[in-house]
Enzyme design. Structure first.
Site, mmCIF file in Angstrom:
data_model
loop_
_atom_site.group_PDB
_atom_site.id
_atom_site.type_symbol
_atom_site.label_atom_id
_atom_site.label_comp_id
_atom_site.label_asym_id
_atom_site.label_seq_id
_atom_site.Cartn_x
_atom_site.Cartn_y
_atom_site.Cartn_z
ATOM 1 N N THR A 255 -7.606 28.281 13.065
ATOM 2 C CA THR A 255 -7.610 26.879 12.642
ATOM 3 C C THR A 255 -6.283 26.226 13.003
ATOM 4 O O THR A 255 -5.267 26.908 13.119
ATOM 5 C CB THR A 255 -7.839 26.755 11.109
ATOM 6 O OG1 THR A 255 -7.803 25.383 10.740
ATOM 7 C CG2 THR A 255 -6.796 27.491 10.294
ATOM 8 N N ASN B 55 -5.337 23.760 11.001
ATOM 9 C CA ASN B 55 -5.095 23.045 9.746
ATOM 10 C C ASN B 55 -4.356 23.936 8.728
ATOM 11 O O ASN B 55 -4.930 24.891 8.199
ATOM 12 C CB ASN B 55 -6.460 22.592 9.211
ATOM 13 C CG ASN B 55 -6.347 21.726 7.989
ATOM 14 O OD1 ASN B 55 -5.516 21.970 7.124
ATOM 15 N ND2 ASN B 55 -7.192 20.721 7.903
ATOM 16 N N ASP C 212 -15.539 25.868 9.255
ATOM 17 C CA ASP C 212 -15.626 24.460 9.617
ATOM 18 C C ASP C 212 -16.151 23.677 8.434
ATOM 19 O O ASP C 212 -17.140 24.068 7.825
ATOM 20 C CB ASP C 212 -16.573 24.299 10.806
ATOM 21 C CG ASP C 212 -15.857 23.593 11.927
ATOM 22 O OD1 ASP C 212 -14.966 24.211 12.519
ATOM 23 O OD2 ASP C 212 -16.175 22.405 12.166
ATOM 24 N N PHE D 168 -4.948 17.951 1.366
ATOM 25 C CA PHE D 168 -4.906 17.412 2.729
ATOM 26 C C PHE D 168 -6.196 16.627 2.981
ATOM 27 O O PHE D 168 -7.087 16.578 2.124
ATOM 28 C CB PHE D 168 -4.764 18.567 3.740
ATOM 29 C CG PHE D 168 -5.935 19.525 3.728
ATOM 30 C CD1 PHE D 168 -6.991 19.378 4.604
ATOM 31 C CD2 PHE D 168 -5.983 20.574 2.812
ATOM 32 C CE1 PHE D 168 -8.080 20.244 4.572
ATOM 33 C CE2 PHE D 168 -7.074 21.449 2.781
ATOM 34 C CZ PHE D 168 -8.115 21.279 3.664
ATOM 35 N N GLY D 169 -6.281 16.053 4.158
ATOM 36 C CA GLY D 169 -7.516 15.401 4.601
ATOM 37 C C GLY D 169 -8.047 14.370 3.613
ATOM 38 O O GLY D 169 -7.333 13.446 3.190
ATOM 39 N N ASP E 44 -8.862 14.859 0.539
ATOM 40 C CA ASP E 44 -8.630 15.222 -0.876
ATOM 41 C C ASP E 44 -8.270 14.026 -1.763
ATOM 42 O O ASP E 44 -8.772 13.934 -2.886
ATOM 43 C CB ASP E 44 -7.543 16.302 -0.984
ATOM 44 C CG ASP E 44 -8.086 17.689 -0.653
ATOM 45 O OD1 ASP E 44 -9.310 17.855 -0.650
ATOM 46 O OD2 ASP E 44 -7.275 18.591 -0.401
ATOM 47 N N HIS F 131 -15.555 23.865 -1.957
ATOM 48 C CA HIS F 131 -16.555 24.295 -0.969
ATOM 49 C C HIS F 131 -16.003 25.473 -0.156
ATOM 50 O O HIS F 131 -16.705 26.420 0.139
ATOM 51 C CB HIS F 131 -16.858 23.113 -0.032
ATOM 52 C CG HIS F 131 -15.615 22.431 0.474
ATOM 53 N ND1 HIS F 131 -14.747 21.792 -0.376
ATOM 54 C CD2 HIS F 131 -15.058 22.346 1.707
ATOM 55 C CE1 HIS F 131 -13.718 21.321 0.313
ATOM 56 N NE2 HIS F 131 -13.885 21.655 1.576
ATOM 57 N N ARG F 132 -14.714 25.408 0.163
ATOM 58 C CA ARG F 132 -14.096 26.477 0.978
ATOM 59 C C ARG F 132 -14.080 27.780 0.183
ATOM 60 O O ARG F 132 -14.487 28.815 0.683
ATOM 61 C CB ARG F 132 -12.662 26.046 1.352
ATOM 62 C CG ARG F 132 -11.869 27.090 2.130
ATOM 63 C CD ARG F 132 -10.749 26.464 2.901
ATOM 64 N NE ARG F 132 -11.248 25.442 3.800
ATOM 65 C CZ ARG F 132 -11.189 24.128 3.549
ATOM 66 N NH1 ARG F 132 -10.597 23.672 2.466
ATOM 67 N NH2 ARG F 132 -11.714 23.260 4.388
HETATM 68 P P1 ITT Z 1 -9.816 23.216 12.467
HETATM 69 O O1 ITT Z 1 -11.163 22.722 13.011
HETATM 70 O O2 ITT Z 1 -8.810 23.516 13.521
HETATM 71 O O3 ITT Z 1 -10.004 24.361 11.507
HETATM 72 P P2 ITT Z 1 -9.777 20.678 11.062
HETATM 73 O O4 ITT Z 1 -8.699 19.981 10.297
HETATM 74 O O5 ITT Z 1 -10.460 19.897 12.141
HETATM 75 O O6 ITT Z 1 -9.144 22.027 11.624
HETATM 76 P P3 ITT Z 1 -12.380 20.999 9.796
HETATM 77 O O7 ITT Z 1 -13.087 20.773 11.080
HETATM 78 O O8 ITT Z 1 -12.844 22.123 8.926
HETATM 79 O O9 ITT Z 1 -10.816 21.244 10.023
HETATM 80 O O10 ITT Z 1 -12.395 19.714 8.894
HETATM 81 C C1 ITT Z 1 -12.881 18.461 9.345
HETATM 82 C C2 ITT Z 1 -12.121 17.370 8.628
HETATM 83 O O11 ITT Z 1 -12.432 17.412 7.237
HETATM 84 C C3 ITT Z 1 -10.609 17.497 8.769
HETATM 85 O O12 ITT Z 1 -10.087 16.213 9.023
HETATM 86 C C4 ITT Z 1 -10.148 18.009 7.426
HETATM 87 O O13 ITT Z 1 -8.870 17.492 7.097
HETATM 88 C C5 ITT Z 1 -11.229 17.509 6.474
HETATM 89 N N1 ITT Z 1 -11.417 18.504 5.429
HETATM 90 C C6 ITT Z 1 -11.945 19.741 5.565
HETATM 91 N N2 ITT Z 1 -11.860 20.411 4.413
HETATM 92 C C7 ITT Z 1 -11.262 19.588 3.532
HETATM 93 C C8 ITT Z 1 -10.854 19.719 2.211
HETATM 94 O O14 ITT Z 1 -11.018 20.852 1.535
HETATM 95 N N3 ITT Z 1 -10.261 18.689 1.627
HETATM 96 C C9 ITT Z 1 -10.061 17.537 2.297
HETATM 97 N N4 ITT Z 1 -10.394 17.319 3.572
HETATM 98 C C10 ITT Z 1 -10.990 18.347 4.190
#
Ligand code: ITT
Length: 214
Positions: free
Chosen positions: A7, A9, A68, A152-153, A155, A198-199
Site C-alpha cells: 500500500t 497509504n 482495498d 486519514f482520508g 475519517d 471495516h479494515r
Molecule cells: P493503496 O491503494 O495504495 O493501498 P489508497 O489510499 O488508495 O492506498 P484505498 O484504495 O484502500 O487506499 O482507499 C481508497 C480511498 O479511500 C483512499 O483515498 C483512502 O484514503 C480512503 N479510505 C480507505 N480506508 C479509509 C478509512 O479507513 N478511513 C478513511 N478513508 C479511507
C-alpha cells in the site's frame, strides 16, 4: 512473523500494524505500483493487485497483504466507491459534503437517512501458495462538517453507527452498547476506530483463514 502490506497509504499501515501486533505479526509496508483494473468490484481490484505483486516479493516464502477500501454513500448510489482515492484527491471531503448538502432534509431522521453510508474493505493475503480473502463493512453516516485530525482520508466526515453487545453495527439512529456519540473517525483514537472499522473486520477474517491453513 513478517507480513508485507502492499500500500502507499501510511494510515492503513498504522491500523494493520496495530491489529496484527496483537497476533504476534510485524507489518512492513511494501511499495509496488500495480495497475488497477477498470471495475466497480473491490474484490476484483484487490486480487488483481495481489497477483501482480506476488512475483516481486523479496522472499517467495514471505506473506503479502493487499487491502482495498472505499466509501460508499447510499444516496449517491454507492459513489465514490472504487473511485474513492480519485475523489479524495480531487473534490476532497468538502466536495462530498457539498454533494450531500443538495439532498438536505429539515426532518432530522430523514436527513440522517439521506446521509447513510458505509466503508467497505476487501483484504487478500498470500501465504504459503494460498490466497485468503475477507471483506469488512462499517455502517455509518456522513457528518455535516469536517471534524477532527485523527486518522486519514474520509475519517473526518464519517460517523459510525453504534455497536450492539456483540460488536455488530446497528442501523443508523439505533442506540447501542458502544458509541462514538456522534464523533467522526477523525475525532477518535486509532484504537477506538478499530472497534468499528471495516479494515479491522476484513483483517479479522484474514486471521481466521490464516489459522486454518496454519
Ligand atoms: P493503496 O491503494 O495504495 O493501498 P489508497 O489510499 O488508495 O492506498 P484505498 O484504495 O484502500 O487506499 O482507499 C481508497 C480511498 O479511500 C483512499 O483515498 C483512502 O484514503 C480512503 N479510505 C480507505 N480506508 C479509509 C478509512 O479507513 N478511513 C478513511 N478513508 C479511507
Amino acid at each position: 512473523m513478517t507480513l508485507w502490506f502492499m500500500t502507499s497509504n501510511k494510515g492503513k499501515v498504522a491500523e494493520a500494524s496495530e491489529y496484527f501486533a496483537n497476533h504476534g505479526m510485524i507489518v512492513k509496508q511494501f511499495e509496488f505500483e500495480a495497475t488497477e483494473p477498470q471495475t466497480d468490484d473491490l474484490e476484483v481490484v484487490t486480487i488483481s493487485k495481489l497477483e501482480q505483486a506476488i512475483s516481486t516479493l523479496p522472499n517467495p516464502d514471505d506473506m503479502l497483504l493487499v487491502e482495498d477500501a472505499g466509501l460508499f454513500v447510499d444516496a449517491l448510489d454507492g459513489f465514490p466507491g472504487v473511485y474513492s482515492s480519485y475523489v479524495l484527491n480531487t473534490i476532497g471531503t468538502h466536495g462530498i459534503l457539498k454533494l450531500l448538502d443538495q439532498l438536505k432534509s429539515e426532518n432530522p431522521i430523514q436527513d440522517s437517512k439521506l446521509r447513510s453510508a458505509e466503508f467497505r474493505a476487501v483484504a487478500a493475503l498470500y501465504c504459503k501458495g494460498q490466497t485468503i480473502i475477507s471483506e469488512g463493512v462499517c455502517r455509518g453516516r456522513i457528518s455535516h462538517q469536517v471534524r477532527g485530525d485523527e486518522g486519514f482520508g474520509f475519517d473526518p466526515i464519517f460517523v459510525p453507527t453504534d455497536l450492539d453487545v456483540t460488536g455488530e453495527s446497528l442501523e443508523c439512529g439505533e442506540l447501542g452498547e458502544t458509541s462514538t456519540h456522534g464523533k467522526t473517525f477523525g475525532e477518535i483514537t486509532l484504537e477506538e476506530k478499530q472497534l468499528y472499522s471495516h479494515r479491522r473486520r476484513a483483517l479479522s477474517g484474514i486471521i481466521e483463514g490464516f489459522s486454518r491453513i496454519g
